[in-house]
Design an enzyme around this catalytic site. Sequence first.
Site, PDB file in Angstrom:
ATOM      1  N   LYS A  22       0.980 -12.273  -9.121  1.00 64.35           N
ATOM      2  CA  LYS A  22       0.845 -10.834  -9.449  1.00 64.35           C
ATOM      3  C   LYS A  22       0.846 -10.007  -8.168  1.00 64.35           C
ATOM      4  O   LYS A  22       1.570  -9.020  -8.060  1.00 64.35           O
ATOM      5  CB  LYS A  22      -0.479 -10.605 -10.198  1.00 64.35           C
ATOM      6  CG  LYS A  22      -0.909  -9.150 -10.234  1.00 64.35           C
ATOM      7  CD  LYS A  22      -2.221  -8.934 -10.961  1.00 64.35           C
ATOM      8  CE  LYS A  22      -3.472  -9.074 -10.137  1.00 64.35           C
ATOM      9  NZ  LYS A  22      -3.870  -7.922  -9.319  1.00 64.35           N
ATOM     10  N   ASN A  23       0.024 -10.424  -7.192  1.00 71.12           N
ATOM     11  CA  ASN A  23      -0.143  -9.580  -6.009  1.00 71.12           C
ATOM     12  C   ASN A  23       1.045  -9.649  -5.053  1.00 71.12           C
ATOM     13  O   ASN A  23       1.154  -8.822  -4.147  1.00 71.12           O
ATOM     14  CB  ASN A  23      -1.449  -9.922  -5.296  1.00 71.12           C
ATOM     15  CG  ASN A  23      -2.659  -9.445  -6.092  1.00 71.12           C
ATOM     16  OD1 ASN A  23      -2.511  -8.696  -7.054  1.00 71.12           O
ATOM     17  ND2 ASN A  23      -3.840  -9.886  -5.710  1.00 71.12           N
ATOM     18  N   ARG A 102      -4.986   0.578  -9.190  1.00 70.55           N
ATOM     19  CA  ARG A 102      -5.027   1.057  -7.806  1.00 70.55           C
ATOM     20  C   ARG A 102      -3.811   0.609  -7.001  1.00 70.55           C
ATOM     21  O   ARG A 102      -3.409   1.295  -6.066  1.00 70.55           O
ATOM     22  CB  ARG A 102      -6.280   0.527  -7.109  1.00 70.55           C
ATOM     23  CG  ARG A 102      -7.566   0.962  -7.704  1.00 70.55           C
ATOM     24  CD  ARG A 102      -8.686   0.403  -6.881  1.00 70.55           C
ATOM     25  NE  ARG A 102      -8.515   0.803  -5.485  1.00 70.55           N
ATOM     26  CZ  ARG A 102      -8.981   1.921  -4.968  1.00 70.55           C
ATOM     27  NH1 ARG A 102      -9.683   2.735  -5.703  1.00 70.55           N
ATOM     28  NH2 ARG A 102      -8.761   2.228  -3.710  1.00 70.55           N
ATOM     29  N   CYS A 126     -13.829   1.949  -8.039  1.00 71.23           N
ATOM     30  CA  CYS A 126     -13.369   0.692  -8.625  1.00 71.23           C
ATOM     31  C   CYS A 126     -14.577  -0.213  -8.819  1.00 71.23           C
ATOM     32  O   CYS A 126     -15.536  -0.140  -8.063  1.00 71.23           O
ATOM     33  CB  CYS A 126     -12.364   0.089  -7.648  1.00 71.23           C
ATOM     34  SG  CYS A 126     -11.907  -1.584  -7.991  1.00 71.23           S
ATOM     35  N   ARG A 131     -12.980   1.548  -2.306  1.00 74.32           N
ATOM     36  CA  ARG A 131     -11.701   1.026  -1.803  1.00 74.32           C
ATOM     37  C   ARG A 131     -10.910   2.163  -1.180  1.00 74.32           C
ATOM     38  O   ARG A 131      -9.971   2.688  -1.775  1.00 74.32           O
ATOM     39  CB  ARG A 131     -10.937   0.331  -2.926  1.00 74.32           C
ATOM     40  CG  ARG A 131     -11.682  -0.898  -3.402  1.00 74.32           C
ATOM     41  CD  ARG A 131     -10.977  -1.609  -4.506  1.00 74.32           C
ATOM     42  NE  ARG A 131      -9.757  -2.265  -4.082  1.00 74.32           N
ATOM     43  CZ  ARG A 131      -8.981  -2.954  -4.899  1.00 74.32           C
ATOM     44  NH1 ARG A 131      -9.291  -3.062  -6.173  1.00 74.32           N
ATOM     45  NH2 ARG A 131      -7.877  -3.519  -4.458  1.00 74.32           N
ATOM     46  N   PRO A 132     -11.319   2.551   0.053  1.00 79.66           N
ATOM     47  CA  PRO A 132     -10.628   3.661   0.704  1.00 79.66           C
ATOM     48  C   PRO A 132      -9.179   3.302   1.032  1.00 79.66           C
ATOM     49  O   PRO A 132      -8.817   2.126   1.045  1.00 79.66           O
ATOM     50  CB  PRO A 132     -11.431   3.888   1.982  1.00 79.66           C
ATOM     51  CG  PRO A 132     -12.131   2.600   2.244  1.00 79.66           C
ATOM     52  CD  PRO A 132     -12.339   1.935   0.921  1.00 79.66           C
ATOM     53  N   ASP A 318     -10.770 -12.996  -3.874  1.00 82.34           N
ATOM     54  CA  ASP A 318     -10.348 -13.063  -5.281  1.00 82.34           C
ATOM     55  C   ASP A 318     -10.752 -14.372  -5.966  1.00 82.34           C
ATOM     56  O   ASP A 318     -10.530 -14.524  -7.172  1.00 82.34           O
ATOM     57  CB  ASP A 318      -8.823 -12.877  -5.388  1.00 82.34           C
ATOM     58  CG  ASP A 318      -8.403 -11.458  -5.032  1.00 82.34           C
ATOM     59  OD1 ASP A 318      -9.278 -10.575  -4.999  1.00 82.34           O
ATOM     60  OD2 ASP A 318      -7.204 -11.236  -4.783  1.00 82.34           O
ATOM     61  N   ARG A 410      -5.006  -8.432 -17.165  1.00 84.53           N
ATOM     62  CA  ARG A 410      -4.341  -7.744 -16.058  1.00 84.53           C
ATOM     63  C   ARG A 410      -3.743  -8.751 -15.082  1.00 84.53           C
ATOM     64  O   ARG A 410      -2.742  -8.454 -14.426  1.00 84.53           O
ATOM     65  CB  ARG A 410      -5.349  -6.886 -15.277  1.00 84.53           C
ATOM     66  CG  ARG A 410      -5.930  -5.767 -16.084  1.00 84.53           C
ATOM     67  CD  ARG A 410      -6.831  -4.935 -15.230  1.00 84.53           C
ATOM     68  NE  ARG A 410      -6.083  -4.434 -14.073  1.00 84.53           N
ATOM     69  CZ  ARG A 410      -6.568  -3.620 -13.164  1.00 84.53           C
ATOM     70  NH1 ARG A 410      -7.801  -3.205 -13.254  1.00 84.53           N
ATOM     71  NH2 ARG A 410      -5.835  -3.217 -12.160  1.00 84.53           N
TER      72      ARG A 410
HETATM   73  N1  EPU Z   1     -10.010  -0.947   3.427  1.00 85.26           N
HETATM   74  C1  EPU Z   1     -10.356   0.145   4.170  1.00 85.26           C
HETATM   75  N2  EPU Z   1      -9.429   1.129   4.338  1.00 85.26           N
HETATM   76  C2  EPU Z   1      -8.180   1.047   3.829  1.00 85.26           C
HETATM   77  C3  EPU Z   1      -7.826  -0.078   3.071  1.00 85.26           C
HETATM   78  C4  EPU Z   1      -8.768  -1.079   2.889  1.00 85.26           C
HETATM   79  O1  EPU Z   1     -11.493   0.237   4.657  1.00 85.26           O
HETATM   80  O2  EPU Z   1      -7.377   1.970   4.015  1.00 85.26           O
HETATM   81  C5  EPU Z   1     -10.998  -2.013   3.203  1.00 85.26           C
HETATM   82  C6  EPU Z   1     -11.295  -2.264   1.733  1.00 85.26           C
HETATM   83  O3  EPU Z   1     -12.261  -1.369   1.226  1.00 85.26           O
HETATM   84  C7  EPU Z   1     -11.757  -3.702   1.746  1.00 85.26           C
HETATM   85  C8  EPU Z   1     -10.877  -4.319   2.823  1.00 85.26           C
HETATM   86  O4  EPU Z   1     -10.423  -3.239   3.634  1.00 85.26           O
HETATM   87  O5  EPU Z   1     -13.101  -3.763   2.141  1.00 85.26           O
HETATM   88  C9  EPU Z   1      -9.680  -5.094   2.312  1.00 85.26           C
HETATM   89  O6  EPU Z   1      -8.979  -4.316   1.336  1.00 85.26           O
HETATM   90  P1  EPU Z   1      -7.414  -4.439   1.136  1.00 85.26           P
HETATM   91  O7  EPU Z   1      -6.788  -3.142   1.482  1.00 85.26           O
HETATM   92  O8  EPU Z   1      -6.898  -5.648   1.840  1.00 85.26           O
HETATM   93  O9  EPU Z   1      -7.321  -4.633  -0.439  1.00 85.26           O
HETATM   94  P2  EPU Z   1      -6.093  -4.171  -1.338  1.00 85.26           P
HETATM   95  O10 EPU Z   1      -4.850  -4.286  -0.549  1.00 85.26           O
HETATM   96  O11 EPU Z   1      -6.402  -2.881  -1.986  1.00 85.26           O
HETATM   97  C10 EPU Z   1      -5.442  -6.527  -2.253  1.00 85.26           C
HETATM   98  C11 EPU Z   1      -5.380  -7.205  -3.587  1.00 85.26           C
HETATM   99  C12 EPU Z   1      -6.787  -7.452  -4.109  1.00 85.26           C
HETATM  100  C13 EPU Z   1      -7.514  -8.329  -3.072  1.00 85.26           C
HETATM  101  C14 EPU Z   1      -7.514  -7.639  -1.705  1.00 85.26           C
HETATM  102  C15 EPU Z   1      -8.121  -8.496  -0.607  1.00 85.26           C
HETATM  103  C16 EPU Z   1      -3.337  -6.447  -4.599  1.00 85.26           C
HETATM  104  C17 EPU Z   1      -2.682  -5.670  -5.664  1.00 85.26           C
HETATM  105  N3  EPU Z   1      -4.653  -6.376  -4.541  1.00 85.26           N
HETATM  106  O12 EPU Z   1      -6.103  -5.291  -2.466  1.00 85.26           O
HETATM  107  O13 EPU Z   1      -6.642  -8.177  -5.319  1.00 85.26           O
HETATM  108  O14 EPU Z   1      -8.846  -8.533  -3.479  1.00 85.26           O
HETATM  109  O15 EPU Z   1      -6.145  -7.353  -1.329  1.00 85.26           O
HETATM  110  O16 EPU Z   1      -7.466  -9.699  -0.496  1.00 85.26           O
HETATM  111  O17 EPU Z   1      -2.683  -7.142  -3.847  1.00 85.26           O
HETATM  112  C18 EPU Z   1      -7.248  -8.887  -7.454  1.00 85.26           C
HETATM  113  O18 EPU Z   1      -6.123  -9.398  -7.575  1.00 85.26           O
HETATM  114  O19 EPU Z   1      -8.183  -9.123  -8.270  1.00 85.26           O
HETATM  115  C19 EPU Z   1      -7.516  -7.988  -6.344  1.00 85.26           C
HETATM  116  C20 EPU Z   1      -8.524  -7.114  -6.348  1.00 85.26           C
END
Ligand code: EPU
Length: 448
Positions: A22-23, A102, A126, A131-132, A318, A410
């Site tokens: 998915k991701n 998101r 969320c 999740r900034p 995850d 999902r």
């Molecule tokens: N963060 C910031 N600022 C940003 C972006 C992220 O502080 O601009 C922080 C987040 O708050 C968090 C950390 O950095 O503490 C990591 O977040 P990341 O941006 O890597 O998460 P994401 O890209 O939004 C993806 C996956 C998530 C998975 C995370 C971490 C997808 C669609 N989502 O989210 O998957 O948990 O990476 O590996 O790829 C899931 O599949 O259940 C899921 C939540």
Amino acid sequence: MDIFRIEGPVRLSGAVNISGSKNASLPIMAAAILAAGKSVIKAVPQLSDISVFSQLLGQLGCELTRSTPLSAVADSKGGDLCIDSKVVDNPVGEYEIVRRMRASICILGPLLARCGRAEVSMPGGCAIGDRPIDIHLRGLRELGAKIHLKNGYIVAEAPHGLTGCDIFMGGPFGSTVLGTANVLMASTLARGKTIIESAACEPEIVDLANCLTRMGAKINGIGSPQLIVEGVKQLQPVEYQVIPDRIEAGTFMVAAAITAGQLRLVNCRLNDMMAVVDRLRNIGVTVETAKGGCVVAREGPVKPADITTQPFPGFPTDLQAQFMALLSLAEGNSIVIEKVFPDRFMHIAELNRMAANLRKEGPVVIVAGVNRLVAAPVMASDLRASAALVLAGLVAEGTTVVNRIYHIDRGYEKIEKKLNMVGAKISRESDESMTAEFISQISERVEK
Ligand code: EPU
């Protein structure tokens, strides 16, 4: 809204096909925006997140068609998704879609690169914590985009195109997966060279970078924290197969382990899961490579283990909830530290309702092992928390009812069918029966 009714305990045995990731699928679908024309993405799982993202691409102007019917059998590896992005004339990510998912934010970079403008609703809160997206926006600004917030929408403009530069993408919790995806996609069409430092190294980012390369992008350092991108004038549509879902695979590994069973996982890449395999072996689970995948089994007791979640190649956040369900049954105490989403613990209260003994102190959870879990009606709060409740339900004595399983739909393709094929007893029922059951259980409790 459906529920799962799970009869336990069971011991699982047999083979499970792991679906496409998915991701990995979501950013790769977004990448199709970058090249006008028909791209075909293979092994895209049939999930509600994929349907929502497809709707989003449709609103932008793309035409999407699936070659596998929605009723495809449980062991299918998803199907081909054709995305025709000849027309992208409405570069707007509507609130109605972004609030449901998101990951919609990863259209921002490709839209900006293709259209010179994008408006995407700012994602809100969320269940798994704050999740900034500040690092996404910082990276795109450094590429030359002008960005402001208007009526809850991020408005990003680069009418004269983007320009390559050096960008640091680290944040308080390490790298960002979708932030890296956004900036990487935008930089492929920027003028000159972009160096992304502290890039995410997750296999899903590697898959995206490999797909972009097949589209004609020039990317070096794939899989490392430094990505070097030489901008090109245009990209070509692509035919590309996404990698297997390592989180689904990890969830089935825990299913084998928690039920003291044996599962052969087909279409699973252990190289993407070294930290997971390491923890499983520590817990007393055997994991052996087999043709196209692996065999996972447990015979002895569940041993306690400490787990710290981290960006790849560390242990994935995850799979934290699922491993917590497993460690609940360990012969001793374990410690789980969440270093990616420090508030991602909604499953604790529900697992404790099933007689687990979990105590949270900030981002640390002390898991005191218990002899058995007991069935209860429980509430799914998010995707991975729901998976943990289903896993607990497989071994809990009695009938566990998991409510709000739309969360699990999902991200897990036909999970109950896959589990039932290897010995689980899970039925999907409509919410009305749940409501009736809840009411009767609650009134029983009140009467007592
Ligand atoms: N963060 C910031 N600022 C940003 C972006 C992220 O502080 O601009 C922080 C987040 O708050 C968090 C950390 O950095 O503490 C990591 O977040 P990341 O941006 O890597 O998460 P994401 O890209 O939004 C993806 C996956 C998530 C998975 C995370 C971490 C997808 C669609 N989502 O989210 O998957 O948990 O990476 O590996 O790829 C899931 O599949 O259940 C899921 C939540």
